[in-house]
Scaffold this active site. Structure first.
Site: not given
Ligand SMILES: N#Cc1ccccc1-c1cc(NCCCN2CCCCC2)c2ccccc2n1
Length: 194
Positions: A14, A166, A16-18, A11
């Protein structure tokens, strides 16, 4: 016994889902008595969470459903090391983890990104949504001798819910939904392959 099949769940982060899909599949394979036939792991398409443990909401969800989950939950400072650098950065071998879990000994999982070697060594790479799929296909196009079949885990869902969304910005209910989809899909995938 050598493992004859291999599956990598993927995912975005790595955490949450996976890891949920990996834990659910490992329990189903263990309960079916075929865990030793499988190499099972999970990974991320991104570098967002490398080294981090699974999300606490996912851990709580797994506990509610009695599914052992590899997670970093350590007070201790006991560590282990190798005399060689052969497996630097690799996760512990999943057969050892399955054995530890069978004896109720938890071990740790920390998020890692999918590697070139994964594409060349796993039979299946099963991901959660269309973004994961396009990221994986892009990465695979740059890999020589890609062996893995790259598919949506949801393509195995008897209830035809193709996308496992997600839950990162979601609620405990969203993690429940991820769990239920993973349970249905992993069961169908396992029954089709063992
Ligand atoms: N991106 C997106 C996104 C869009 C829609 C729904 C969920 C998410 C989302 C956001 C996360 N971390 C926050 C942003 C991280 N930073 C983004 C810019 C680079 C530096 C890092 C997640 C972290 C772990 C697992 C799933 C995640 N999923």
């Amino acid at each position: 016994m050598a493992t004859s099949k291999s599956v990598l769940f993927v995912c975005l982060g790595n955490i949450c889902r996976s890891p949920i899909a990996e834990a659910v599949f490992r329990k189903q394979a263990t309960d079916k008595g075929v865990a030793n036939d499988w190499r099972i792991d999970s990974a991320a398409t991104s570098t967002y969470e490398i080294g981090n443990p699974p999300d606490h909401r996912g851990l709580a969800c797994m506990k509610r459903h009695g599914v052992p989950m590899r997670h970093v939950a350590r007070q201790w400072c006991i560590d282990s090391g190798a005399t060689s650098n052969w497996n630097e950065g690799s996760s512990p071998d999943t057969r050892g983890i399955a054995c530890l879990l069978k004896h109720g000994i938890e071990t740790d999982h920390s998020a890692r990104q999918v590697t070139q070697d994964d594409f060349q060594t796993y039979d299946y790479i099963l991901c959660m949504d269309e973004n994961n799929l396009s990221d994986l296909n892009k990465k695979a196009s740059r890999v020589k001798d890609c062996k893995a079949k790259i598919e949506l885990l949801g393509s195995y869902d008897p209830q035809k819910q193709l996308i496992i969304r997600d839950p990162y910005y979601g609620s405990d209910q969203d993690f429940e939904t991820v769990y239920e989809q993973c349970a249905r899909c992993c069961r169908a995938f396992l029954d089709a392959n063992s």
